[in-house]
Design a protein around this motif. Structure first.
Motif, PDB file in Angstrom:
ATOM      1  N   MET A   1       0.903  -1.288  -0.055  1.00  0.00           N
ATOM      2  CA  MET A   1       0.107   0.030  -0.201  1.00  0.00           C
ATOM      3  C   MET A   1       0.892   1.301  -0.028  1.00  0.00           C
ATOM      4  SD  MET A   1      -3.210   0.756   2.458  1.00  0.00           S
ATOM      5  CE  MET A   1      -3.705  -0.893   2.236  1.00  0.00           C
ATOM      6  N   LYS A   2       0.399   2.250  -0.566  1.00  0.00           N
ATOM      7  CA  LYS A   2       1.145   3.534  -0.846  1.00  0.00           C
ATOM      8  C   LYS A   2       0.750   4.341   0.286  1.00  0.00           C
ATOM      9  CE  LYS A   2       2.943   5.165  -4.364  1.00  0.00           C
ATOM     10  NZ  LYS A   2       3.237   6.003  -5.692  1.00  0.00           N
ATOM     11  N   ILE A   3       1.789   4.764   1.207  1.00  0.00           N
ATOM     12  CA  ILE A   3       1.449   5.584   2.426  1.00  0.00           C
ATOM     13  C   ILE A   3       2.422   6.788   2.389  1.00  0.00           C
ATOM     14  CG2 ILE A   3       1.280   5.860   4.896  1.00  0.00           C
ATOM     15  CD1 ILE A   3       0.959   2.625   4.883  1.00  0.00           C
ATOM     16  N   GLY A   4       1.809   8.187   2.385  1.00  0.00           N
ATOM     17  CA  GLY A   4       2.322   9.242   2.589  1.00  0.00           C
ATOM     18  C   GLY A   4       2.192   9.806   3.893  1.00  0.00           C
ATOM     19  N   ILE A   5       3.255  10.085   4.555  1.00  0.00           N
ATOM     20  CA  ILE A   5       3.317  10.505   6.120  1.00  0.00           C
ATOM     21  C   ILE A   5       3.751  12.061   6.173  1.00  0.00           C
ATOM     22  CG2 ILE A   5       4.281  10.019   8.553  1.00  0.00           C
ATOM     23  CD1 ILE A   5       4.733   7.107   7.497  1.00  0.00           C
ATOM     24  N   ILE A   6       3.040  12.898   6.434  1.00  0.00           N
ATOM     25  CA  ILE A   6       3.364  14.329   6.750  1.00  0.00           C
ATOM     26  C   ILE A   6       3.920  14.429   8.149  1.00  0.00           C
ATOM     27  CG2 ILE A   6       2.448  16.611   6.808  1.00  0.00           C
ATOM     28  CD1 ILE A   6      -0.123  15.439   5.005  1.00  0.00           C
ATOM     29  N   GLY A   7       4.929  14.940   8.142  1.00  0.00           N
ATOM     30  CA  GLY A   7       5.598  15.370   9.581  1.00  0.00           C
ATOM     31  C   GLY A   7       6.560  13.964   9.860  1.00  0.00           C
ATOM     32  N   VAL A  63      -2.967   8.901   3.499  1.00  0.00           N
ATOM     33  CA  VAL A  63      -1.988   9.875   3.845  1.00  0.00           C
ATOM     34  C   VAL A  63      -2.112  10.036   5.281  1.00  0.00           C
ATOM     35  CG1 VAL A  63      -1.586  12.440   3.781  1.00  0.00           C
ATOM     36  CG2 VAL A  63      -2.078  11.105   1.584  1.00  0.00           C
ATOM     37  N   VAL A  64      -1.093  10.113   6.154  1.00  0.00           N
ATOM     38  CA  VAL A  64      -1.090  10.279   7.522  1.00  0.00           C
ATOM     39  C   VAL A  64      -0.774  11.981   7.925  1.00  0.00           C
ATOM     40  CG1 VAL A  64      -0.021   9.476   9.745  1.00  0.00           C
ATOM     41  CG2 VAL A  64      -0.522   7.779   8.052  1.00  0.00           C
ATOM     42  N   ASN A  65      -1.563  12.377   8.492  1.00  0.00           N
ATOM     43  CA  ASN A  65      -1.158  13.670   9.047  1.00  0.00           C
ATOM     44  C   ASN A  65      -0.508  13.630  10.539  1.00  0.00           C
ATOM     45  OD1 ASN A  65      -0.694  16.356   9.751  1.00  0.00           O
ATOM     46  ND2 ASN A  65      -3.011  16.894   9.575  1.00  0.00           N
ATOM     47  N   ALA A  66       0.895  13.561  10.518  1.00  0.00           N
ATOM     48  CA  ALA A  66       1.545  13.868  11.693  1.00  0.00           C
ATOM     49  C   ALA A  66       2.079  15.088  12.099  1.00  0.00           C
ATOM     50  CB  ALA A  66       2.669  12.556  11.797  1.00  0.00           C
ATOM     51  N   PHE A  67       1.648  15.951  11.204  1.00  0.00           N
ATOM     52  CA  PHE A  67       2.166  17.524  11.554  1.00  0.00           C
ATOM     53  C   PHE A  67       2.238  17.925  12.833  1.00  0.00           C
ATOM     54  CE2 PHE A  67       0.673  21.919  11.307  1.00  0.00           C
ATOM     55  CZ  PHE A  67       1.939  22.622  10.668  1.00  0.00           C
ATOM     56  N   ARG A  95      -7.165   8.103   1.529  1.00  0.00           N
ATOM     57  CA  ARG A  95      -7.851   8.029   2.994  1.00  0.00           C
ATOM     58  C   ARG A  95      -6.902   8.920   3.739  1.00  0.00           C
ATOM     59  NH1 ARG A  95      -8.540   2.964   7.159  1.00  0.00           N
ATOM     60  NH2 ARG A  95      -9.625   4.229   8.769  1.00  0.00           N
ATOM     61  N   LEU A  96      -7.654   9.747   4.811  1.00  0.00           N
ATOM     62  CA  LEU A  96      -6.891  10.720   5.354  1.00  0.00           C
ATOM     63  C   LEU A  96      -6.812  10.023   6.947  1.00  0.00           C
ATOM     64  CD1 LEU A  96      -4.951  13.144   6.304  1.00  0.00           C
ATOM     65  CD2 LEU A  96      -7.314  14.358   6.385  1.00  0.00           C
ATOM     66  N   ILE A  97      -5.630   9.890   7.584  1.00  0.00           N
ATOM     67  CA  ILE A  97      -5.490   9.472   9.144  1.00  0.00           C
ATOM     68  C   ILE A  97      -4.673  10.478   9.727  1.00  0.00           C
ATOM     69  CG2 ILE A  97      -4.750   7.606  10.677  1.00  0.00           C
ATOM     70  CD1 ILE A  97      -5.395   5.791   8.679  1.00  0.00           C
ATOM     71  N   VAL A  98      -5.227  11.130  10.823  1.00  0.00           N
ATOM     72  CA  VAL A  98      -4.920  12.255  11.411  1.00  0.00           C
ATOM     73  C   VAL A  98      -4.333  11.679  12.863  1.00  0.00           C
ATOM     74  CG1 VAL A  98      -5.071  14.553  12.546  1.00  0.00           C
ATOM     75  CG2 VAL A  98      -6.311  13.806  10.575  1.00  0.00           C
TER      76      VAL A  98
END
Length: 213
Positions: A1-7, A63-67, A95-98
């Motif tokens: 699965m392609k996951i982008g991790i912000i922060g 996309v995971v928002n770990a900002f 999908r966004l996971i915060v």
């Protein structure tokens, strides 16, 4: 699965990236400063959170928002979170996971009092908690996106180990078998990647606690 991790260079983001890579996911670190990224197994996208476009986000399954920001910039949690919500509307397949906070969890059965509203809540963390709570409210009011907001326990421990075990709660503060609201960063990351692998909280908030060592 392609996951982008912000922060991904932050504390929570780093543990989440490590867990995602451990499970064989295709991970991209979305960071403000690529020179701070030590992990070489992840791809890199050097962009601020408020610069991300729908086109950027569409390439990911999640996309995971770990900002994260310091307390003096706490309002950016809501501002940047709103910008991300707007961009997500153009990426309906993503999908966004915060990575949320514990401050918005309820402490009473009537679900009227949040942790942030109690006199014991540390003043130093209040501004951050307000920003994260606003981000949750904006997500709950949004339409046309897939999201999940994961609140840690009240004590979010960066020094704790990975047990791989945790308990799930919903909107209220949750306690482990020792009566503690506790979760280690690694076990929080396990719970978040489990939610990616096996979605159970679509367009919902949930919380996790772990036992610790």
């Amino acid at each position: 699965m392609k996951i982008g991790i912000i922060g991904a260079t932050g504390k929570a983001g780093g543990f989440i990236m490590k867990e995602a890579l451990l499970r064989g996911h295709d991970v991209t670190a979305i960071v403000r400063d690529a020179s701070k990224l030590v992990e070489k197994r992840a791809a890199v996208m050097e962009k601020n959170i408020d610069e991300l476009t729908a086109e950027d986000l569409r390439e990911f399954d999640v996309v995971v928002n770990a900002f994260g920001v310091p307390p003096e910039k706490a309002e950016l949690h809501a501002v940047a979170g709103k910008s991300l919500i707007d961009a997500m509307k153009g990426a309906p397949g993503t999908r966004l996971i915060v990575v949320g906070g514990a401050g918005s969890l309820f402490v009473d059965e009537a679900r009227m009092t949040r942790l942030i509203d109690t006199p014991e809540f540390p003043e130093a963390f209040k501004a951050i908690a307000v920003g994260q709570s606003q981000n949750l409210s904006d997500l709950e009011a949004s339409e046309g996106i897939k999201w999940t907001f994961l609140s840690p326990a009240a004590f979010f421990d960066p020094t704790g180990g990975r047990t791989g075990h945790y308990q799930i709660g919903e909107d209220s503060i949750t306690f482990n078998s020792k009566g503690k609201s506790y979760v280690s960063y690694p076990d929080y990351a396990v719970a978040l990647i489990d939610e990616i692998d096996h979605p159970r909280h679509l367009n919902k908030r949930f919380t996790v606690v772990s036992e610790g060592h």
